[in-house]
Structures are given as structure tokens and as C-alpha cells.
Design an enzyme around this catalytic site. Structure first.
Site, PDB file in Angstrom:
ATOM      1  N   CYS A   2     -10.723 147.977  87.803  1.00 55.68           N
ATOM      2  CA  CYS A   2     -10.328 149.391  88.496  1.00 55.68           C
ATOM      3  C   CYS A   2      -9.847 148.567  89.789  1.00 55.68           C
ATOM      4  CB  CYS A   2     -11.503 149.955  88.798  1.00 55.68           C
ATOM      5  SG  CYS A   2     -12.557 150.393  87.146  1.00 55.68           S
TER       6      CYS A   2
HETATM    7  N1  GLN Z   1     -16.556 148.375  83.470  1.00 56.06           N
HETATM    8  C1  GLN Z   1     -16.173 149.353  84.159  1.00 56.06           C
HETATM    9  C2  GLN Z   1     -15.708 150.391  83.294  1.00 56.06           C
HETATM   10  O1  GLN Z   1     -15.478 150.285  82.209  1.00 56.06           O
HETATM   11  C3  GLN Z   1     -15.081 149.179  85.576  1.00 56.06           C
HETATM   12  C4  GLN Z   1     -13.952 148.834  84.834  1.00 56.06           C
HETATM   13  C5  GLN Z   1     -12.975 148.320  85.588  1.00 56.06           C
HETATM   14  O2  GLN Z   1     -13.254 147.675  86.745  1.00 56.06           O
HETATM   15  N2  GLN Z   1     -11.830 148.232  85.557  1.00 56.06           N
HETATM   16  O3  GLN Z   1     -15.341 151.756  83.746  1.00 56.06           O
END
Ligand code: GLN
Length: 232
Positions: A2
Site C-alpha cells: 500500500c
Molecule cells: N498486507 C496488508 C493488506 O493486505 C497491506 C498490504 C500492502 O501494504 N499492500 O492489506
């Protein structure tokens, strides 16, 4: 992976952080510039901001780029302390509002960029979701934010493949870790921005080195190494 952004400083409209910059979170939801894992952040978005001492949140499991309703009210929401994020769900994680950052314990707002093996973390009923980030947020809240550096170093030792970029705020402090992904800081005259990647091409953006902790209080910024022994 994210993308997230935090602000501590003068009261500013939430839209000035998320929408107005040329490479702000709205653009990062479909065209991030430094993202190494995943192409899009289409699995939801959230913003939390302090209204005095009270954290308030607006989250959605839809892509930020389509949010015309929130876009219309965001200029009227002003805060001195903001945590916002756009989400690209890790494979196998639920796509739901409760899995979307920022998470809260009623005092802190917290976002996680990354991935962690859930079996290295205790699962408590206080976690907002079964998403890895929600379980990690709960663990960080339970251990206490003053131990963030120790907690990240310990979880990172338990899961060497984890990426543990945390961003959190409580209205008077803004803290972040760089552990496996990008983190940048912009010291503005009216406050400090911490973000997964710069929201514009201002030459004052600085990259935070990996395995470091950033703590912002007022206009004080401290950046320290997380050496695996839990320096904080
Ligand atoms: N693992 C987390 C999720 O599934 C964060 C994912 C991310 O940083 N893209 O939301």
C-alpha cells in the site's frame, strides 16, 4: 504494498494532502511511482484525522480514484494530524472496510505498508480484522507505542520476509518505521509529512533509510536505526 501518508503540523484541509498534490494519494491509488509490490492500490482507502484529541476515521473498500463524495467534503475537513492510506491487499487477505487502514485503539491511528506472516503474531479479539495488518496493529497497540521500535525489530526477526513499514499518530506525535519498503519525509514550514513516496517533486523530500524509526513531535524530528536489538 500500500501507500500511506501522515501529517503533523498546522491545521490543513485533508484534501490538500490527499487530492491536491500532483502525485498525491489519489494518483498513487492508480499510478504510484515507487511501489515495488503490486501495480495498483485499488482495494480500499482510509483517512483518519484528529479532531482535537479525538481520532475520527473514514474508510472504504472501494478505490480512492472513484470517491467523488468524499472528494467533495474533504476540503471542509481540517486537521493538524492526519493518517491516510490506499490499499493493495496482500493475496489471501480479506477485502473489507475493517481490513483497511488506519486502524485505531481509540488514541492512535495506524497504517501498515507491507506483509507479515500471521502465525508469528498473537490473534486477539481486539484485532479489527483477520488481515495481517490489523493483527499487527493490534499487537503494536497492546505492546504500547513507546515500544514500536522493539516490536518491529522482534517481529522482523520472527519473520525475516516481513515488510513492516508502520505509520502512526496520536494527535501530538507522528511516528513511522522503514522496514522493507520506501519512506520519505518532507519538512515544511507549517509541519512535517511522512509518506511512502513523495507527493510532488519538491527537492526538499528526503528518503528515510531502511530499518529506521522516525519520530516527529512538534517541529522536532528524530531518525534512529532499528538494529535488531530494539534501539528506539
Ligand atoms: N498486507 C496488508 C493488506 O493486505 C497491506 C498490504 C500492502 O501494504 N499492500 O492489506
Amino acid at each position: 504494498m500500500c501507500r500511506h501518508l501522515g501529517w503533523l503540523g498546522a491545521q490543513v484541509p485533508v484534501s490538500s494532502l490527499m487530492w491536491d498534490p500532483p502525485q498525491g494519494l489519489r494518483v498513487q491509488s492508480y499510478a504510484p511511482r515507487r511501489q515495488k509490490h503490486g501495480l495498483l492500490n485499488a482495494d480500499g482507502w482510509g483517512v483518519g484525522f484528529f479532531d482535537g484529541q479525538m481520532p475520527r476515521r473514514w474508510r472504504s473498500a472501494a478505490p480512492l480514484w472513484g470517491e467523488t463524495s468524499f472528494e467533495s467534503v474533504a476540503p471542509a475537513l481540517r486537521s493538524h494530524c492526519v493518517i491516510a492510506a490506499v490499499r493493495s491487499a496482500t493475496v489471501g487477505m480479506p477485502i473489507e472496510v475493517s481490513a483497511t487502514a488506519p486502524f485505531t485503539d481509540g488514541h492512535w491511528l495506524l497504517s501498515h505498508n507491507g506483509v507479515v506472516d500471521r502465525t508469528v503474531l498473537p490473534l486477539r479479539s481486539t484485532a479489527e480484522s483477520l488481515c495481517d495488518s490489523a493483527i499487527l496493529a493490534d499487537e503494536i497497540f497492546q505492546r504500547g507505542m513507546d515500544r514500536l521500535g522493539d516490536t518491529i525489530a522482534e517481529v522482523g526477526a520472527a519473520d525475516p520476509l516481513a515488510r513492516l513499514n508502520i505509520l502512526a499518530a496520536n494527535g501530538s506525535r507522528l511516528v513511522a518505521t522503514a522496514w522493507g519498503d520506501t519512506l520519505s519525509i518532507l519538512r515544511r514550514a507549517d509541519g512535517v509529512v511522512l509518506a511512502s513516496e513523495p507527493y510532488d517533486d519538491d527537492p526538499d523530500w528526503e528518503d528515510v533509510p531502511d530499518h529506521h524509526l522516525v519520530e516527529v513531535t512538534g517541529d522536532q524530528v528524530n531518525i534512529t536505526a532499528l538494529d535488531g536489538k530494539g534501539i528506539r
